[in-house]
Design a protein around this motif. Structure first.
Motif, PDB file in Angstrom:
ATOM      1  N   VAL A 310       0.853  -1.186   0.000  1.00  0.00           N
ATOM      2  CA  VAL A 310       0.000   0.000   0.000  1.00  0.00           C
ATOM      3  C   VAL A 310       0.887   1.233   0.000  1.00  0.00           C
ATOM      4  O   VAL A 310       1.698   1.432   0.900  1.00  0.00           O
ATOM      5  CB  VAL A 310      -0.946   0.014   1.221  1.00  0.00           C
ATOM      6  CG1 VAL A 310      -1.803   1.266   1.208  1.00  0.00           C
ATOM      7  CG2 VAL A 310      -1.812  -1.240   1.237  1.00  0.00           C
ATOM      8  N   THR A 311       0.743   2.055  -1.028  1.00  0.00           N
ATOM      9  CA  THR A 311       1.482   3.309  -1.144  1.00  0.00           C
ATOM     10  C   THR A 311       0.523   4.445  -0.821  1.00  0.00           C
ATOM     11  O   THR A 311      -0.467   4.648  -1.526  1.00  0.00           O
ATOM     12  CB  THR A 311       2.055   3.487  -2.555  1.00  0.00           C
ATOM     13  OG1 THR A 311       2.863   2.351  -2.886  1.00  0.00           O
ATOM     14  CG2 THR A 311       2.885   4.743  -2.652  1.00  0.00           C
ATOM     15  N   ARG A 312       0.823   5.184   0.230  1.00  0.00           N
ATOM     16  CA  ARG A 312      -0.056   6.272   0.667  1.00  0.00           C
ATOM     17  C   ARG A 312       0.447   7.587   0.067  1.00  0.00           C
ATOM     18  O   ARG A 312       1.635   7.904   0.154  1.00  0.00           O
ATOM     19  CB  ARG A 312      -0.096   6.351   2.197  1.00  0.00           C
ATOM     20  CG  ARG A 312      -0.545   5.028   2.821  1.00  0.00           C
ATOM     21  CD  ARG A 312      -0.629   5.103   4.335  1.00  0.00           C
ATOM     22  NE  ARG A 312      -0.901   3.780   4.892  1.00  0.00           N
ATOM     23  CZ  ARG A 312      -2.095   3.243   5.012  1.00  0.00           C
ATOM     24  NH1 ARG A 312      -3.141   3.934   4.628  1.00  0.00           N
ATOM     25  NH2 ARG A 312      -2.252   2.043   5.530  1.00  0.00           N
ATOM     26  N   LEU A 313      -0.498   8.327  -0.532  1.00  0.00           N
ATOM     27  CA  LEU A 313      -0.149   9.550  -1.260  1.00  0.00           C
ATOM     28  C   LEU A 313      -0.570  10.784  -0.470  1.00  0.00           C
ATOM     29  O   LEU A 313      -1.493  10.734   0.338  1.00  0.00           O
ATOM     30  CB  LEU A 313      -0.834   9.559  -2.628  1.00  0.00           C
ATOM     31  CG  LEU A 313      -0.650   8.298  -3.502  1.00  0.00           C
ATOM     32  CD1 LEU A 313      -1.442   8.449  -4.792  1.00  0.00           C
ATOM     33  CD2 LEU A 313       0.822   8.054  -3.789  1.00  0.00           C
ATOM     34  N   ARG A 314       0.099  11.884  -0.758  1.00  0.00           N
ATOM     35  CA  ARG A 314      -0.269  13.152  -0.131  1.00  0.00           C
ATOM     36  C   ARG A 314      -0.783  14.169  -1.141  1.00  0.00           C
ATOM     37  O   ARG A 314      -1.052  15.311  -0.771  1.00  0.00           O
ATOM     38  CB  ARG A 314       0.919  13.725   0.626  1.00  0.00           C
ATOM     39  CG  ARG A 314       2.199  13.869  -0.177  1.00  0.00           C
ATOM     40  CD  ARG A 314       3.342  14.253   0.734  1.00  0.00           C
ATOM     41  NE  ARG A 314       4.642  14.106   0.089  1.00  0.00           N
ATOM     42  CZ  ARG A 314       5.802  14.075   0.735  1.00  0.00           C
ATOM     43  NH1 ARG A 314       5.803  14.182   2.053  1.00  0.00           N
ATOM     44  NH2 ARG A 314       6.936  13.944   0.101  1.00  0.00           N
ATOM     45  N   GLN A 315      -0.890  13.778  -2.404  1.00  0.00           N
ATOM     46  CA  GLN A 315      -1.468  14.649  -3.416  1.00  0.00           C
ATOM     47  C   GLN A 315      -1.968  13.789  -4.575  1.00  0.00           C
ATOM     48  O   GLN A 315      -1.581  12.623  -4.717  1.00  0.00           O
ATOM     49  CB  GLN A 315      -0.439  15.665  -3.913  1.00  0.00           C
ATOM     50  CG  GLN A 315       0.723  15.062  -4.674  1.00  0.00           C
ATOM     51  CD  GLN A 315       1.734  16.106  -5.099  1.00  0.00           C
ATOM     52  OE1 GLN A 315       2.792  16.221  -4.502  1.00  0.00           O
ATOM     53  NE2 GLN A 315       1.416  16.877  -6.122  1.00  0.00           N
ATOM     54  N   LYS A 316      -2.853  14.353  -5.392  1.00  0.00           N
ATOM     55  CA  LYS A 316      -3.396  13.612  -6.521  1.00  0.00           C
ATOM     56  C   LYS A 316      -2.283  13.303  -7.509  1.00  0.00           C
ATOM     57  O   LYS A 316      -1.477  14.172  -7.844  1.00  0.00           O
ATOM     58  CB  LYS A 316      -4.509  14.411  -7.199  1.00  0.00           C
ATOM     59  CG  LYS A 316      -5.745  14.568  -6.332  1.00  0.00           C
ATOM     60  CD  LYS A 316      -6.855  15.284  -7.083  1.00  0.00           C
ATOM     61  CE  LYS A 316      -8.115  15.373  -6.231  1.00  0.00           C
ATOM     62  NZ  LYS A 316      -9.215  16.061  -6.935  1.00  0.00           N
ATOM     63  N   SER A 317      -2.275  12.056  -8.007  1.00  0.00           N
ATOM     64  CA  SER A 317      -1.162  11.596  -8.828  1.00  0.00           C
ATOM     65  C   SER A 317      -1.669  10.727  -9.965  1.00  0.00           C
ATOM     66  O   SER A 317      -2.811  10.264  -9.966  1.00  0.00           O
ATOM     67  CB  SER A 317      -0.147  10.813  -7.976  1.00  0.00           C
ATOM     68  OG  SER A 317       0.308  11.580  -6.883  1.00  0.00           O
ATOM     69  N   VAL A 318      -0.779  10.501 -10.936  1.00  0.00           N
ATOM     70  CA  VAL A 318      -1.023   9.606 -12.065  1.00  0.00           C
ATOM     71  C   VAL A 318      -0.081   8.416 -11.914  1.00  0.00           C
ATOM     72  O   VAL A 318       1.126   8.590 -11.732  1.00  0.00           O
ATOM     73  CB  VAL A 318      -0.803  10.315 -13.406  1.00  0.00           C
ATOM     74  CG1 VAL A 318      -0.976   9.351 -14.563  1.00  0.00           C
ATOM     75  CG2 VAL A 318      -1.756  11.488 -13.547  1.00  0.00           C
ATOM     76  N   VAL A 319      -0.647   7.209 -11.999  1.00  0.00           N
ATOM     77  CA  VAL A 319       0.107   5.986 -11.715  1.00  0.00           C
ATOM     78  C   VAL A 319       0.271   5.169 -12.996  1.00  0.00           C
ATOM     79  O   VAL A 319      -0.679   5.018 -13.772  1.00  0.00           O
ATOM     80  CB  VAL A 319      -0.615   5.145 -10.638  1.00  0.00           C
ATOM     81  CG1 VAL A 319       0.172   3.880 -10.324  1.00  0.00           C
ATOM     82  CG2 VAL A 319      -0.830   5.969  -9.375  1.00  0.00           C
ATOM     83  N   SER A 320       1.470   4.650 -13.222  1.00  0.00           N
ATOM     84  CA  SER A 320       1.734   3.713 -14.310  1.00  0.00           C
ATOM     85  C   SER A 320       2.684   2.641 -13.797  1.00  0.00           C
ATOM     86  O   SER A 320       3.398   2.862 -12.814  1.00  0.00           O
ATOM     87  CB  SER A 320       2.339   4.415 -15.531  1.00  0.00           C
ATOM     88  OG  SER A 320       3.585   5.008 -15.205  1.00  0.00           O
ATOM     89  N   SER A 321       2.676   1.468 -14.437  1.00  0.00           N
ATOM     90  CA  SER A 321       3.549   0.377 -14.009  1.00  0.00           C
ATOM     91  C   SER A 321       4.377  -0.107 -15.183  1.00  0.00           C
ATOM     92  O   SER A 321       3.959  -0.005 -16.338  1.00  0.00           O
ATOM     93  CB  SER A 321       2.730  -0.777 -13.423  1.00  0.00           C
ATOM     94  OG  SER A 321       1.949  -1.384 -14.427  1.00  0.00           O
ATOM     95  N   TYR A 322       5.554  -0.656 -14.863  1.00  0.00           N
ATOM     96  CA  TYR A 322       6.498  -1.096 -15.890  1.00  0.00           C
ATOM     97  C   TYR A 322       7.114  -2.406 -15.414  1.00  0.00           C
ATOM     98  O   TYR A 322       7.701  -2.461 -14.324  1.00  0.00           O
ATOM     99  CB  TYR A 322       7.578  -0.030 -16.091  1.00  0.00           C
ATOM    100  CG  TYR A 322       8.548  -0.307 -17.203  1.00  0.00           C
ATOM    101  CD1 TYR A 322       8.250   0.064 -18.503  1.00  0.00           C
ATOM    102  CD2 TYR A 322       9.760  -0.946 -16.959  1.00  0.00           C
ATOM    103  CE1 TYR A 322       9.135  -0.187 -19.535  1.00  0.00           C
ATOM    104  CE2 TYR A 322      10.646  -1.187 -17.970  1.00  0.00           C
ATOM    105  CZ  TYR A 322      10.342  -0.810 -19.263  1.00  0.00           C
ATOM    106  OH  TYR A 322      11.216  -1.060 -20.284  1.00  0.00           O
ATOM    107  N   GLN A 323       6.928  -3.478 -16.180  1.00  0.00           N
ATOM    108  CA  GLN A 323       7.432  -4.790 -15.796  1.00  0.00           C
ATOM    109  C   GLN A 323       8.548  -5.215 -16.731  1.00  0.00           C
ATOM    110  O   GLN A 323       8.380  -5.212 -17.955  1.00  0.00           O
ATOM    111  CB  GLN A 323       6.309  -5.832 -15.812  1.00  0.00           C
ATOM    112  CG  GLN A 323       6.760  -7.198 -15.306  1.00  0.00           C
ATOM    113  CD  GLN A 323       5.608  -8.186 -15.238  1.00  0.00           C
ATOM    114  OE1 GLN A 323       4.464  -7.823 -15.470  1.00  0.00           O
ATOM    115  NE2 GLN A 323       5.903  -9.436 -14.931  1.00  0.00           N
TER     116      GLN A 323
END
Length: 793
Positions: A310-323
């Protein structure tokens, strides 16, 4: 061999962290320091490795050896008397580059496999998409499918980019379209020594995925992916890597095909790895609030047989993943940074980019034809000018790309251009427009004389009448009505109305085309040109599909609790006496001569009870009657109505139960005429479902429940209850649409003024009535998609 590199020296510095990050075919190592540090670089052989020595430096607690990936095999930091030593083991042929970024040191490693456009790269020969019930599989077949590759999930989980480094494609085309519930299309392309597949996914489909590869095929699964039964995936490391305002979460496992479920919930990013467990020391909380990125805390722990990060954020963000192999990198960027970058990209796209060789022109009153000849010599294009191109111009252009100079010259003289290969035709805009219209008319003339062909097309699911309407430029919308169809449309015997609107500009059938229908076999006989027939067959392939089915069930629950209590008293009698020559008689009121107080409860047969007491004298001088009465009633009623209806996606359905209640109607004529009029008391469920791409259901609902009420006085009445709403519900989920709660409380005391307030004795002069009624109405709705599980393996 060693190299001495000197940054601005600060003594007694500290190395705060060492992190790995996958970047395409390359691996990046970031060494984070609290200040610039002088360092030495040693290149060693047998085995190949690079050693960095940081004099007068300390190693922070928590910096531990790391297992690498790709060209990097391992990273071993150690503290000695001279400072910190970082030894990096590399695979043979791996090259590296060192760059300083602020206080940090960034090393980029490129494996030998990524440097070669080798024949050992993946060769994709076939692509197949299969829907397996709650999941979708994209199957890539070919050679070396387990070669070096990376997968990037971006665009809020709606795009997956799959890169094969050194790969090639033997697919027959570059664009594939699908009607899968989770996949829209796949685009194939090659550039920069890699083969790229871009998969456009439906909303939410990519949040849970798995990539499994062997030598002959690769399977990418989306949706409800079930982990295979095996020993389990070991999560070896969960690391945080800051990059200015961008944060990276790097997760390394011992498997290249973990089942990954990445989703956002409020201010948290939740990453689940199915059938996995954490390596010793990795179940921890990382407080990273000291870094400037959007992440403030990372929690890694086990949930049943899975691992949750669980990654807790402190501002609105855009998430992407790279495998990349066994390394998964989750990149979290602040939303304002992404929005700014997108705005810059759109501004760049809106501007035309000129790439021609720069030229310098400085002429006065030069003939425009000569100016165009100069540009032709610079551009290696062949230019054809019509006779209408004439005139002179004065121009001074210094270091301007030749294609930009050409556009400026043409714009100044109202000219336009047409390019065909390396030949450019220049003429006035009016001439070019007239030629374009002439070509359009010529194309129409060709269609007018093209040979006609006939196709026999049998439809499996769509109606031939509906398809004919579409081909002729109309649109068909089916509606269900309860009586006689919709206004403005045609209505069949089954109550189904069709509204047809025309849009002739979009019709696929030409003016010469003819359609004949065989409704018995649902076959269309179409005669038209070959080009038109091909377009018609493409359309039919899209719309002739089975409609998804939905079962909608409503439950209307009415619960009624009633309670009433009535306590009363009656007493009285007669008193006769003779005195002084007079006779005195005392009785009750004229209406009840035997009772002085008449406040009895409403008791009757089957309701309540009463007890009487009579006291009298032998000479009948005194007669006293006392009656105590009490009635109490308690009831519970529960009515459950459960209408349900089965319908297709986007098709309105109606189910109705109607009870006719007669009402007496009296005319004002003389003499009055009495007749009866029937009124409807209906139980109705009307719904229009829409199945979304993520298998949820949007419903336009009308639920109606009418209840006849018989009155002891007067005609019956109808109690109407209705709810009208639109909502989004998960498949199989029960939702409470709404409820009505009513409660009636009544306490009534009737008595003799003054006397009823006397303690204890006042009870013989009053009647108490208490009523407690409660009514509750709840309406539930449950939609269920009738699933087609597709082919079974």
């Amino acid at each position: 061999m060693f190299v001495w590199l000197m940054a601005p020296a600060v003594q007694a510095a500290t190395i705060e962290g060492i992190n790995m990050l996958a970047d395409g075919p390359r691996q990046s190592l970031r060494i984070s320091m609290d200040a610039p540090i002088a360092y030495q670089v040693f290149n060693l052989e047998g085995p190949a490795r690079v050693v960095l020595q940081f004099p007068h430096t300390t190693l922070a607690k928590g910096v531990v050896p790391l297992k690498g990936a790709g060209g990097v095999e391992q990273i071993v930091p150690s503290q000695d008397s001279d400072g910190v030593r970082v030894e990096i083991g590399m695979a043979g042929g791996t090259t590296y580059n060192i760059a300083e970024k602020g206080n940090d040191l960034l090393l980029s490693f490129t494996a030998k496999a990524a440097q070669q456009s080798s024949a050992s790269g993946a060769v994709v020969q076939d692509i197949e998409v299969r829907d397996q019930g709650k999941s979708t599989e994209v199957i890539l077949r070919g050679q070396h499918m387990d070669a070096n590759h990376n997968a990037l999930l971006t665009n809020e989980g709606e795009t997956m980019v799959l890169d094969f480094w050194g790969g090639s494609s033997k697919l027959p085309k570059e664009y594939y379209t699908y009607t899968s519930p989770r996949l829209n299309n796949v685009t194939v392309g090659s550039a920069d020594g890699r083969l790229r597949l871009v998969m456009s996914l439906r909303a939410g489909a990519g949040t849970k995925h798995q990539i499994e590869a062997d030598n002959n095929q690769m399977i990418i699964r989306f949706g409800d992916v079930v982990a295979k039964q095996k020993a389990g995936v070991v999560v070896e490391a969960v690391d945080f890597q800051p990059d200015d305002r961008i944060s990276h979460l790097v997760v390394r496992t011992d498997s290249t095909d973990p089942v990954i479920n990445l989703q956002e919930e409020g201010d948290k990013v939740i990453l689940d790895l199915k059938q996995a467990h954490l390596a010793p020391g990795q179940e921890r909380t990382q407080d990273v609030r000291a870094f400037p990125g959007p992440v403030e805390q990372i929690d890694a722990y086990s949930v049943n047989k899975d691992v949750r990060i669980v990654t807790r954020l402190r501002q609105k963000s855009v998430v992407s993943s790279y495998q990349s192999g066994n390394v998964l990198t989750v990149t979290i960027k602040p939303q304002d940074m992404v929005a700014s970058a997108r705005a810059d990209d759109e501004a760049v796209k809106s501007e035309k980019v000129y790439t021609g060789q720069k030229v310098t022109f400085n002429y006065k009153d030069i003939d425009i034809r000569n100016a165009l000849k100069l540009i032709a010599e610079m551009s290696d294009f062949n230019i054809i000018m019509s006779d209408d191109v004439k005139g002179v111009l004065t121009m001074r252009l210094i270091d301007v790309p030749w294609d930009q100079a050409l556009d400026l010259i043409l714009s100044a003289r109202g000219l336009g251009k047409e390019q065909n290969g390396n030949v450019v035709r220049i003429a006035p805009l009016a001439v070019l427009k007239a030629d374009a219209n002439a070509r359009k008319e010529a194309k129409q003339s060709v269609e007018d004389v093209a040979p006609l062909e006939t196709e026999f097309i049998t439809l499996g699911y769509a109606s031939v009448n509906d398809v004919k309407t579409i081909l002729e430029g109309g649109s068909v919308k089916t509606e269900v009505t309860s009586a006689g169809g919709a206004a403005g449309g045609t209505t069949g015997a089954n109550g189904t109305g069709q509204t047809v609107s025309s849009s002739s500009e979009l019709k696929l059938l030409s003016e010469r085309g003819v359609i004949m229908l065989d409704e018995r076999s649902n076959t269309m006989i179409i005669t038209d040109t070959r080009e038109r027939l091909n377009n018609i067959k493409r359309l039919i392939a899209v719309i002739d599909k089975p409609m998804q089915q939905v079962m909608v069930e409503a439950r209307i629950v009415e619960a009624t609790d009633t309670f009433s209590r009535d306590l009363g008293v009656k007493w009285g009698g007669t008193l006769n006496s003779n005195g002084g020559g007079y006779t005195h008689t005392v009785t009750g009121a004229a209406s009840a001569p035997q009772n002085v107080v008449d406040l009895g409860a409403a008791v009757k047969a089957g309701a309540g009870g009463a007890i009487g007491y009579t006291l009298g004298t032998l000479n009948n001088a005194l007669n006293l009657n006392l009656e105590l009465s009490a009635a109490e009633a308690e009831g519970q009623i529960k009515v459950v109505s459960s209408p349900r209806v089965f319908t297709s996606n986007l098709q309105e359905a109606l189910i109705e139960q109607d009870q006719q209640i007669p009402f007496q109607v009296t005319t004002a004529s003389t003499p009055p005429v009495v007749s009866y009029q029937l009124k409807s008391a209906k139980l109705t469920l009307k719904v229009t479902p829409q199945i979304t791409a993520d298998k949820r259901i949007i419903m336009q609902l009308v639920v109606n429940k009418d209840t006849p009420v018989a009155n002891t006085v007067g005609p019956p009445t109808i109690d109407k209850k209705q709810i009208m709403t639109k909502l989004l519900v998960k498949n199989g989920e029960t939702m409470v649409l709404g409820g009505i709660y009513t409660q009636t409380t009544s306490d009534q005391v009737n008595g003799v003024p003054g006397l009823q307030n006397i303690p204890f004795i006042g009870n013989f002069f009053k009647r108490k009535q208490k009523v407690r009624n409660r009514n509750e109405l709840l309406i539930f709705i449950t939609p269920t998609i009738i699933a087609d599980d597709g082919p079974k393996n």
